[in-house]
Design a protein around this motif. Sequence first.
Motif, PDB file in Angstrom:
ATOM      1  N   TYR A 105       0.749  -0.974   0.090  1.00 44.07           N
ATOM      2  CA  TYR A 105       0.044   0.034   0.088  1.00 44.07           C
ATOM      3  C   TYR A 105       0.744   1.132   0.217  1.00 44.07           C
ATOM      4  O   TYR A 105       0.376   2.097  -0.111  1.00 44.07           O
ATOM      5  N   GLY A 106       2.467   1.153   0.038  1.00 41.60           N
ATOM      6  CA  GLY A 106       3.261   2.213  -0.177  1.00 41.60           C
ATOM      7  C   GLY A 106       3.445   2.511  -1.338  1.00 41.60           C
ATOM      8  O   GLY A 106       4.483   3.286  -1.716  1.00 41.60           O
ATOM      9  N   ARG A 107       3.242   1.606  -2.398  1.00 36.71           N
ATOM     10  CA  ARG A 107       3.712   1.762  -3.856  1.00 36.71           C
ATOM     11  C   ARG A 107       2.841   2.883  -4.549  1.00 36.71           C
ATOM     12  O   ARG A 107       1.614   3.408  -4.386  1.00 36.71           O
ATOM     13  N   CYS A 108       3.667   3.544  -5.583  1.00 30.13           N
ATOM     14  CA  CYS A 108       3.121   4.449  -6.390  1.00 30.13           C
ATOM     15  C   CYS A 108       2.002   3.885  -7.131  1.00 30.13           C
ATOM     16  O   CYS A 108       1.941   3.030  -7.827  1.00 30.13           O
ATOM     17  N   VAL A 109       0.682   4.502  -7.083  1.00 34.37           N
ATOM     18  CA  VAL A 109      -0.311   3.904  -7.824  1.00 34.37           C
ATOM     19  C   VAL A 109      -0.182   4.162  -9.516  1.00 34.37           C
ATOM     20  O   VAL A 109      -0.810   3.380 -10.105  1.00 34.37           O
ATOM     21  N   TYR A 110       0.865   4.775  -9.916  1.00 29.38           N
ATOM     22  CA  TYR A 110       1.025   4.734 -11.376  1.00 29.38           C
ATOM     23  C   TYR A 110       2.032   3.558 -11.749  1.00 29.38           C
ATOM     24  O   TYR A 110       2.367   3.492 -13.058  1.00 29.38           O
ATOM     25  N   ARG A 111       2.597   3.006 -10.827  1.00 29.42           N
ATOM     26  CA  ARG A 111       3.764   2.206 -11.081  1.00 29.42           C
ATOM     27  C   ARG A 111       3.511   0.553 -10.402  1.00 29.42           C
ATOM     28  O   ARG A 111       4.414  -0.055  -9.971  1.00 29.42           O
ATOM     29  N   CYS A 112       2.105   0.419 -10.365  1.00 29.00           N
ATOM     30  CA  CYS A 112       1.885  -0.892  -9.754  1.00 29.00           C
ATOM     31  C   CYS A 112       1.694  -1.960 -10.782  1.00 29.00           C
ATOM     32  O   CYS A 112       1.755  -1.677 -11.974  1.00 29.00           O
ATOM     33  N   ASP A 113       1.351  -3.278 -10.242  1.00 29.71           N
ATOM     34  CA  ASP A 113       1.240  -4.261 -11.427  1.00 29.71           C
ATOM     35  C   ASP A 113      -0.192  -4.482 -11.711  1.00 29.71           C
ATOM     36  O   ASP A 113      -0.732  -5.783 -12.166  1.00 29.71           O
ATOM     37  N   ASN A 114      -1.364  -3.698 -11.448  1.00 31.81           N
ATOM     38  CA  ASN A 114      -2.676  -3.547 -11.715  1.00 31.81           C
ATOM     39  C   ASN A 114      -2.972  -3.941 -13.211  1.00 31.81           C
ATOM     40  O   ASN A 114      -2.128  -3.284 -14.055  1.00 31.81           O
ATOM     41  N   ASP A 115      -4.140  -4.649 -13.298  1.00 27.92           N
ATOM     42  CA  ASP A 115      -4.392  -4.322 -14.912  1.00 27.92           C
ATOM     43  C   ASP A 115      -5.896  -4.518 -15.114  1.00 27.92           C
ATOM     44  O   ASP A 115      -6.605  -4.346 -15.977  1.00 27.92           O
ATOM     45  N   VAL A 116      -6.611  -4.213 -13.764  1.00 26.07           N
ATOM     46  CA  VAL A 116      -8.230  -4.171 -13.971  1.00 26.07           C
ATOM     47  C   VAL A 116      -8.544  -2.771 -14.409  1.00 26.07           C
ATOM     48  O   VAL A 116      -7.830  -1.792 -14.445  1.00 26.07           O
ATOM     49  N   CYS A 117      -9.820  -2.857 -15.064  1.00 20.23           N
ATOM     50  CA  CYS A 117     -10.196  -1.379 -15.449  1.00 20.23           C
ATOM     51  C   CYS A 117     -10.356  -0.493 -14.380  1.00 20.23           C
ATOM     52  O   CYS A 117     -10.728  -0.621 -13.216  1.00 20.23           O
ATOM     53  N   ASP A 118     -10.229   0.852 -14.804  1.00 20.34           N
ATOM     54  CA  ASP A 118     -10.761   1.874 -13.677  1.00 20.34           C
ATOM     55  C   ASP A 118     -12.058   2.823 -14.165  1.00 20.34           C
ATOM     56  O   ASP A 118     -12.616   3.292 -13.583  1.00 20.34           O
ATOM     57  N   ASN A 119     -12.406   2.150 -15.219  1.00 18.52           N
ATOM     58  CA  ASN A 119     -13.861   2.708 -15.827  1.00 18.52           C
ATOM     59  C   ASN A 119     -14.253   1.709 -16.813  1.00 18.52           C
ATOM     60  O   ASN A 119     -13.664   1.113 -17.555  1.00 18.52           O
ATOM     61  N   GLN A 120     -15.698   1.727 -16.692  1.00 16.54           N
ATOM     62  CA  GLN A 120     -16.561   0.599 -17.551  1.00 16.54           C
ATOM     63  C   GLN A 120     -17.998   0.916 -17.536  1.00 16.54           C
ATOM     64  O   GLN A 120     -18.647   1.526 -16.850  1.00 16.54           O
ATOM     65  N   VAL A 121     -18.222   0.845 -18.934  1.00 15.68           N
ATOM     66  CA  VAL A 121     -19.862   1.181 -19.198  1.00 15.68           C
ATOM     67  C   VAL A 121     -20.544  -0.320 -19.498  1.00 15.68           C
ATOM     68  O   VAL A 121     -19.919  -0.990 -20.579  1.00 15.68           O
TER      69      VAL A 121
END
Length: 418
Positions: free
Chosen positions: A270-286
Amino acid sequence: MKIALVGAGQRGMIYSKHAYETKKADIVAVVEPEDERRSAAAKNFGIPSEMQFKNVEDFYQKGRIADAVIIASMDQDHYQQVLDALELGYDILLEKPISPNPKECLMIQDKADQKSCKVIVCHVLRYTNFFAAIKEIIDSGELGKVITIQHNENVGNYHIAHSFVRGNWRRSDLSSPLVMQKSCHDMDILAWLVGSEVKKIVSFGSLKYFKEESAPKGSSDRCLTCKAAGDCRFDARKAYLPIVGSWPASVLTQDQTEEGINKALAEGPYGRCVYRCDNDVCDNQVVLIEFKNDVTVSFNLSGFTNKISRTIKVMCENGEIRGDDSLNQIEVTKFASNAIDGFEQRIIHSGQPQGGHGGGDVALMDDFISQMETRSDNSRSSITQSVESHVMAYAAEQSRITGEIIDVDALKSRLRNS
């Protein structure tokens, strides 16, 4: 009543604490791989050492030692853990999603029917006063039939950063896609309000913002060493230190002090930069949905909101319903004949809820215990009712990936026959 807890994270502890503190159940065993969480749960509920387990296999080796089990582990673990619990004859309170795989959801449903066991899914929105009031208005027929619905899940920018960028649900392969993990709630509530199965689904979305190209110049991979942190709203110190002792800071460590939080930020995810994580899920969806009764729905899931809430507009033949669950307020309007005549309108305040999810967490747990005591089959959130929402979420993600309109009956047939 005796209940065992599998998964002593935030969700599992919320349900267990309510049952224990209201003296409606004893928590007699805990399964949790993280030592700190397992110890905290054991201390909270007075669980002896021989009933504390690091893995679920050792727990199941004991046989059926409780009346029911709460399964609140990670998404990918649900399927096998649920099947093994059903094999032992356990009734189950199952944290959503049932499984990221809709075929596994159907197989769990079949197994529960075969073993005559109850599986109640934690679709807590059905238990809130807010959505129950909207359902009552729709079912009364006072506004005529539902024509179309606009529904928004406003995740909150700090919530998506915590849970779906830095946290446990940041990657589809580790948990499930965002629309499944977060919004099977919403798929479920929409199907419940509309009162119909789904015909077709199409969806669009992306990971648009939380990636490296959005990072401030001069930023580093961790907030505590970042020269740009002072100007960044996602600086982990800004996110967690002002709310020590409350969610989501409470997720980081059992040591809810400034020193404890800073240690977790220096060493943990939780101390990682949010722009440099290994995330791949959407941040927006319709998601656009057509139900079999011809009701249409537009659903918008977004991590770009200031607060966490759900807002809804139900448009009926003779009037409309607008609601904001963060305000516990519902506005019911009957249509006028023209722009100058008066119109009939009333405001409903659904009441200040007790507990999380608009009171749904508490009401769900009370219902689960009641179902166990009375052996009733009228739960609002049984496995049979809950599978539809998971198929909907899966269809939405498949549409997002492929660009196709998904025929849901054809999808169900393929899942059943695969």
